[in-house]
Design a protein around this motif. Sequence first.
Motif, PDB file in Angstrom:
ATOM      1  N   ILE A 154      -5.833   4.143   6.533  1.00  0.00           N
ATOM      2  CA  ILE A 154      -6.915   3.331   7.110  1.00  0.00           C
ATOM      3  C   ILE A 154      -6.499   1.856   7.180  1.00  0.00           C
ATOM      4  O   ILE A 154      -6.742   1.185   8.182  1.00  0.00           O
ATOM      5  N   ILE A 155      -5.878   1.371   6.128  1.00  0.00           N
ATOM      6  CA  ILE A 155      -5.405  -0.018   6.137  1.00  0.00           C
ATOM      7  C   ILE A 155      -4.368  -0.212   7.226  1.00  0.00           C
ATOM      8  O   ILE A 155      -4.414  -1.185   7.980  1.00  0.00           O
ATOM      9  N   GLU A 156      -3.425   0.721   7.347  1.00  0.00           N
ATOM     10  CA  GLU A 156      -2.391   0.603   8.376  1.00  0.00           C
ATOM     11  C   GLU A 156      -2.997   0.645   9.769  1.00  0.00           C
ATOM     12  O   GLU A 156      -2.624  -0.142  10.637  1.00  0.00           O
ATOM     13  N   LEU A 157      -3.937   1.523   9.998  1.00  0.00           N
ATOM     14  CA  LEU A 157      -4.596   1.600  11.304  1.00  0.00           C
ATOM     15  C   LEU A 157      -5.356   0.321  11.616  1.00  0.00           C
ATOM     16  O   LEU A 157      -5.408  -0.122  12.762  1.00  0.00           O
ATOM     17  N   GLY A 158      -5.919  -0.294  10.587  1.00  0.00           N
ATOM     18  CA  GLY A 158      -6.623  -1.568  10.785  1.00  0.00           C
ATOM     19  C   GLY A 158      -5.677  -2.678  11.203  1.00  0.00           C
ATOM     20  O   GLY A 158      -6.006  -3.517  12.034  1.00  0.00           O
ATOM     21  N   VAL A 159      -4.478  -2.685  10.645  1.00  0.00           N
ATOM     22  CA  VAL A 159      -3.478  -3.702  10.982  1.00  0.00           C
ATOM     23  C   VAL A 159      -2.952  -3.460  12.403  1.00  0.00           C
ATOM     24  O   VAL A 159      -2.795  -4.390  13.179  1.00  0.00           O
ATOM     25  N   VAL A 160      -2.699  -2.203  12.731  1.00  0.00           N
ATOM     26  CA  VAL A 160      -2.140  -1.861  14.048  1.00  0.00           C
ATOM     27  C   VAL A 160      -3.122  -2.192  15.158  1.00  0.00           C
ATOM     28  O   VAL A 160      -2.753  -2.718  16.201  1.00  0.00           O
ATOM     29  N   SER A 161      -4.406  -1.908  14.942  1.00  0.00           N
ATOM     30  CA  SER A 161      -5.388  -2.113  16.009  1.00  0.00           C
ATOM     31  C   SER A 161      -5.831  -3.554  16.142  1.00  0.00           C
ATOM     32  O   SER A 161      -6.458  -3.928  17.100  1.00  0.00           O
ATOM     33  N   HIS A 162      -5.498  -4.367  15.174  1.00  0.00           N
ATOM     34  CA  HIS A 162      -5.964  -5.768  15.199  1.00  0.00           C
ATOM     35  C   HIS A 162      -5.085  -6.661  15.981  1.00  0.00           C
ATOM     36  O   HIS A 162      -4.099  -6.727  16.360  1.00  0.00           O
ATOM     37  N   GLY A 168       0.815  -1.208   0.000  1.00  0.00           N
ATOM     38  CA  GLY A 168       0.000   0.000   0.000  1.00  0.00           C
ATOM     39  C   GLY A 168       0.847   1.255   0.000  1.00  0.00           C
ATOM     40  O   GLY A 168       0.615   2.188  -0.775  1.00  0.00           O
ATOM     41  N   ILE A 169       1.836   1.294   0.861  1.00  0.00           N
ATOM     42  CA  ILE A 169       2.727   2.455   0.924  1.00  0.00           C
ATOM     43  C   ILE A 169       3.530   2.573  -0.364  1.00  0.00           C
ATOM     44  O   ILE A 169       3.662   3.661  -0.934  1.00  0.00           O
ATOM     45  N   TRP A 170       4.060   1.446  -0.837  1.00  0.00           N
ATOM     46  CA  TRP A 170       4.853   1.436  -2.062  1.00  0.00           C
ATOM     47  C   TRP A 170       4.034   1.960  -3.244  1.00  0.00           C
ATOM     48  O   TRP A 170       4.486   2.828  -3.992  1.00  0.00           O
ATOM     49  N   ALA A 171       2.838   1.450  -3.388  1.00  0.00           N
ATOM     50  CA  ALA A 171       1.991   1.851  -4.509  1.00  0.00           C
ATOM     51  C   ALA A 171       1.517   3.296  -4.371  1.00  0.00           C
ATOM     52  O   ALA A 171       1.587   4.076  -5.329  1.00  0.00           O
ATOM     53  N   ALA A 172       1.043   3.671  -3.193  1.00  0.00           N
ATOM     54  CA  ALA A 172       0.508   5.020  -2.993  1.00  0.00           C
ATOM     55  C   ALA A 172       1.594   6.073  -3.160  1.00  0.00           C
ATOM     56  O   ALA A 172       1.399   7.076  -3.861  1.00  0.00           O
ATOM     57  N   CYS A 173       2.713   5.858  -2.527  1.00  0.00           N
ATOM     58  CA  CYS A 173       3.813   6.821  -2.663  1.00  0.00           C
ATOM     59  C   CYS A 173       4.322   6.848  -4.093  1.00  0.00           C
ATOM     60  O   CYS A 173       4.669   7.918  -4.615  1.00  0.00           O
ATOM     61  N   GLY A 174       4.349   5.683  -4.722  1.00  0.00           N
ATOM     62  CA  GLY A 174       4.782   5.616  -6.110  1.00  0.00           C
ATOM     63  C   GLY A 174       3.888   6.428  -7.025  1.00  0.00           C
ATOM     64  O   GLY A 174       4.370   7.185  -7.871  1.00  0.00           O
ATOM     65  N   VAL A 175       2.583   6.299  -6.853  1.00  0.00           N
ATOM     66  CA  VAL A 175       1.634   7.062  -7.673  1.00  0.00           C
ATOM     67  C   VAL A 175       1.827   8.555  -7.441  1.00  0.00           C
ATOM     68  O   VAL A 175       1.930   9.337  -8.391  1.00  0.00           O
ATOM     69  N   ALA A 176       1.873   8.957  -6.178  1.00  0.00           N
ATOM     70  CA  ALA A 176       1.988  10.378  -5.852  1.00  0.00           C
ATOM     71  C   ALA A 176       3.305  10.965  -6.363  1.00  0.00           C
ATOM     72  O   ALA A 176       3.314  12.017  -7.021  1.00  0.00           O
TER      73      ALA A 176
END
Length: 108
Positions: free
Chosen positions: A100-108, A61-69
């Motif tokens: 949101i995805i990262e927060l979901g992983v952290v809180s789980h 997610g980070i790789w793709a999002a930062c890559g796009v931006a």
Amino acid sequence: MTWLILAGAVLAEVTATLSLRASEGLRKKAWIAPIAAGYALAFGLLAVALAAGVPVGIAYGIWAACGVALTAVGARVFFKEALTRRMGVGIVLIAVGVLIIELGVVSH
């Protein structure tokens, strides 16, 4: 340290993608080596980050999002391509989605 490795993967991928654009469809052969090296390094560093324990959903997610931006901004800077407000909103939405995805992983 794993986040620096992931940042390196992002920068390598963006460099390779912008080099691909500069090659004009691989017609400018001098760009082939930076393209190949950039993508190989990007995937290699992504693999290292995953092996170090970064969850795949977060890393990709980070790789793709930062890559796009960063590619959109780089294309604007180096090739004078459009970077509209609508595109900016899209970049923000991508970043929010990754958060949101990262927060979901952290809180789980």
